[in-house]
Design a protein around this motif. Structure first.
Motif, PDB file in Angstrom:
ATOM      1  N   THR A   1       0.713  -1.199   0.007  1.00 42.90           N
ATOM      2  CA  THR A   1       0.057  -0.141   0.142  1.00 42.90           C
ATOM      3  C   THR A   1       1.003   1.219   0.046  1.00 42.90           C
ATOM      4  O   THR A   1       0.570   1.919  -0.654  1.00 42.90           O
TER       5      THR A   1
ATOM      6  N   MET B   1     -16.546   1.194   3.575  1.00 41.20           N
ATOM      7  CA  MET B   1     -15.346   0.321   3.733  1.00 41.20           C
ATOM      8  C   MET B   1     -15.588  -1.037   3.345  1.00 41.20           C
ATOM      9  O   MET B   1     -14.763  -1.759   2.476  1.00 41.20           O
TER      10      MET B   1
ATOM     11  N   ASP C   1     -10.291  -2.545   3.286  1.00 40.47           N
ATOM     12  CA  ASP C   1      -9.620  -1.398   4.049  1.00 40.47           C
ATOM     13  C   ASP C   1      -8.578  -0.723   3.209  1.00 40.47           C
ATOM     14  O   ASP C   1      -8.477   0.306   3.442  1.00 40.47           O
ATOM     15  N   GLU C   2      -7.667  -1.270   2.442  1.00 35.62           N
ATOM     16  CA  GLU C   2      -6.669  -0.653   1.840  1.00 35.62           C
ATOM     17  C   GLU C   2      -7.231   0.217   0.518  1.00 35.62           C
ATOM     18  O   GLU C   2      -6.825   1.473   0.559  1.00 35.62           O
TER      19      GLU C   2
ATOM     20  N   TYR D   1     -10.055   1.426   0.466  1.00 36.32           N
ATOM     21  CA  TYR D   1     -10.755   2.595   1.155  1.00 36.32           C
ATOM     22  C   TYR D   1      -9.817   3.536   1.466  1.00 36.32           C
ATOM     23  O   TYR D   1     -10.009   4.682   1.410  1.00 36.32           O
ATOM     24  N   GLN D   2      -8.571   3.326   2.212  1.00 36.88           N
ATOM     25  CA  GLN D   2      -7.626   4.111   2.467  1.00 36.88           C
ATOM     26  C   GLN D   2      -7.226   4.980   1.525  1.00 36.88           C
ATOM     27  O   GLN D   2      -7.059   6.229   1.764  1.00 36.88           O
TER      28      GLN D   2
ATOM     29  N   GLN E   1      -9.724   7.463   0.145  1.00 35.09           N
ATOM     30  CA  GLN E   1      -9.751   8.624   0.853  1.00 35.09           C
ATOM     31  C   GLN E   1      -8.693   9.774   1.114  1.00 35.09           C
ATOM     32  O   GLN E   1      -9.000  10.756   1.020  1.00 35.09           O
ATOM     33  N   LYS E   2      -7.423   9.116   0.928  1.00 34.53           N
ATOM     34  CA  LYS E   2      -6.344  10.080   0.881  1.00 34.53           C
ATOM     35  C   LYS E   2      -6.212  10.574  -0.722  1.00 34.53           C
ATOM     36  O   LYS E   2      -5.693  11.592  -0.686  1.00 34.53           O
TER      37      LYS E   2
ATOM     38  N   GLU F   1      -2.953   3.689   9.560  1.00 33.04           N
ATOM     39  CA  GLU F   1      -4.114   4.156   8.695  1.00 33.04           C
ATOM     40  C   GLU F   1      -5.003   3.241   8.401  1.00 33.04           C
ATOM     41  O   GLU F   1      -5.931   3.298   8.193  1.00 33.04           O
ATOM     42  N   LYS F   2      -4.153   1.952   7.883  1.00 31.29           N
ATOM     43  CA  LYS F   2      -5.120   0.760   7.622  1.00 31.29           C
ATOM     44  C   LYS F   2      -6.199   0.340   8.540  1.00 31.29           C
ATOM     45  O   LYS F   2      -7.404   0.089   8.438  1.00 31.29           O
TER      46      LYS F   2
ATOM     47  N   THR G   1      -9.239   2.896   9.214  1.00 30.92           N
ATOM     48  CA  THR G   1     -10.197   2.887   8.508  1.00 30.92           C
ATOM     49  C   THR G   1     -11.290   1.788   8.918  1.00 30.92           C
ATOM     50  O   THR G   1     -12.568   1.979   8.573  1.00 30.92           O
TER      51      THR G   1
END
Length: 368
Positions: free
Chosen positions: A58, A97, A102-103, A105-106, A109-110, A311-312, A315
Motif C-alpha cells: 500500500t 469500507m 480497508d486498503e 478505502y484508505q 480517502q487519501k 492508517e489501515k 479505516t
C-alpha cells in the motif's frame, strides 16, 4: 525484526513440495501459452510480492499515485480483500469500507481524485476501467497485489521483497511464506527491497544485490519506511511528530497488520513505554476487541497515555459502532510513506514516468 528470527516449519516441507509442484505447473502453462495472458492498450503497472504478509504494497502504491497523479488520471485496481461485495465495484464518494476493503478505502480517502476499483477478475476490472462512461479519462492502471495474477500481462511488474524476510532465505507455503518458487522473481522488471534500515551500510547493499541475483534487465531499488506526523483520529486537533511525544507518556499501539514489529521498533526509539495490542492482518474488529482495547488503555497511567494505530487499522475503527467514546479523544493515526535509499528516487521516478509516457494511448480499447 531480524532475519535471524525467520521461522521455517521444516516438518511441512513435503506439503510445500506438493504445493510448489502445482504452482510450477501453473506458471509453466502460462509460459507455454496454454493459459493466455492479455495485454491492454494503456500503461499497466503491477505491484506485488512472492510472499504472504506485509511487504509494504500500500505505501508503495501510494508513492506511485503521488508520482503519477499530477499528469495522469490514475486508476487503482485491487481484489478488495475481505470486502463484503462481489464483482466489479468502483468506489464513489461515500462508498463504505466494507464494500471495497480497508486498503482500497484508505487510498480512496487519501486520493479522492483517483479511480479506485476492486475486482477479483483483474482482466474484467481493467476492461471496466478502460470504459469512458465508467472511469473517464483513465491514463494508467496500478494493479495492487497482482503479481500472481498472470492473466494480465502488465507493462511493468514491480516485486516487493521485505528486507526482514528475504525471499532467498524463505520457503514455500506452508513451511514458509512463499506463494511461489524463488524463480518467480524472474518475471519482475523492478525489484524493491523494502523496510530497509535507514543506516544500511554499503557492504550490505552489495551483499543484498548479489543475494538477489537479478538479470541485467531488472532494476533493483532499496526503500525504507518514513513515518509522518501523528494526527488525531476524531477531533481534528493538532498534529505531532513522534519525537515530540513526551517520554513519560505510555503508548498503546493497536495494530491489525502483517508485520507490526518494525513499527514497534521505530516507536521504541523515541519512547520506552510501548504497550502493544496486535491482531491479525486485515482483522475485522469485534465488540469484544473494542472492549479489550478500552480495558488495556484504562490500565495505563491517567493523564499520560495515548493510542496509536495505523492508517489501515483506522479505516476499520473510525466508523465501528462499538468503539468506546471514552478512548476516542486519545486515538492517533501514524501515516507511513516510503523513501528511496542511495539517492535512487530520481532513477525510479524516471523509469516509471518514461514507461507511462511511451505507452500512453488515446484509445481505451483492450487487446487480446
Amino acid at each position: 525484526m531480524s532475519r535471524d528470527l525467520i521461522k521455517i516449519n521444516k516438518w511441512l516441507y513435503p506439503v510445500s513440495w506438493i504445493y510448489g509442484a502445482g504452482v510450477w505447473l501453473r506458471n509453466k502453462l502460462f509460459d507455454w501459452g496454454y493459459y493466455k495472458e492479455r495485454s491492454f492498450n494503456l500503461p499497466v503497472i503491477c505491484i506485488g510480492n512472492l510472499t504472504v504478509g506485509g511487504t509494504g504494497k500500500t505505501p508503495h502504491t501510494e508513492y506511485l499515485i503521488r508520482l503519477l497523479q499530477k499528469n495522469y488520471q490514475v486508476a487503482v485496481l485491487s481484489r478488495g480483500y475481505k470486502r463484503r461485495s462481489k464483482g466489479f465495484v468502483l468506489a464513489k464518494e461515500g462508498t463504505p469500507m466494507h464494500q471495497i476493503g480497508d486498503e482500497p478505502y484508505q487510498m480512496k480517502q487519501k486520493f479522492p481524485q483517483i479511480h479506485m476499483a476492486v475486482d477479483a477478475n483483474r482482466c474484467n476490472g481493467i476492461e471496466q476501467l478502460c470504459k469512458e462512461k465508467v472511469a473517464p479519462g483513465t491514463d494508467v492502471i496500478l494493479l495492487d497485489d497482482a503479481f500472481q495474477h498472470r492473466h494480465v500481462k502488465a507493462g511493468v511488474n514491480i516485486l516487493l521483497v521485505d528486507h526482514n524476510r528475504l525471499i532467498t532465505e524463505d520457503a514455500l507455503l506452508p513451511a514458509g511464506r512463499m506463494r511461489e518458487p524463488l524463480s518467480g522473481k524472474d518475471r519482475a522488471h523492478v525489484v524493491i527491497i523494502t523496510k530497509c534500515p535507514k543506516d544500511l551500510k554499503p557492504m550490505e547493499y552489495r551483499v543484498l544485490t548479489k543475494q538477489m541475483n537479478l538479470y541485467a534487465f531488472q532494476q533493483l531499488f532499496f526503500t525504507t519506511m518514513d513515518y509522518g506526523k501523528l494526527r488525531p483520529l476524531f477531533n481534528g486537533g493538532r498534529e505531532y511528530t513522534m519525537q515530540s511525544i513526551h517520554p513519560a507518556v505510555h503508548i498503546l499501539l493497536v495494530t491489525g497488520i502483517a508485520s507490526p514489529e518494525p513499527l514497534e521498533a521505530e516507536l521504541s526509539t523515541v519512547n520506552n513505554h510501548i504497550h502493544s495490542l496486535t491482531f491479525g492482518d486485515h482483522h475485522d474488529f469485534t465488540e469484544e476487541d473494542m472492549q479489550a482495547i478500552e480495558d488495556k488503555f484504562l490500565q495505563l497511567p491517567e493523564g499520560k497515555r495515548m493510542i496509536i494505530t495505523t492508517e489501515k487499522d483506522a479505516t476499520r475503527m473510525v466508523t465501528h459502532p462499538h468503539l468506546p467514546k471514552s478512548i476516542q479523544p486519545y486515538m492517533y493515526v501514524l501515516p507511513i510513506e516510503v523513501a528511496f535509499l542511495q539517492d535512487q528516487q530520481e532513477t525510479f521516478n524516471k523509469y516509471i514516468l518514461d514507461y507511462v509516457r511511451k505507452n500512453s494511448r488515446n484509445s481505451r480499447l483492450f487487446e487480446e
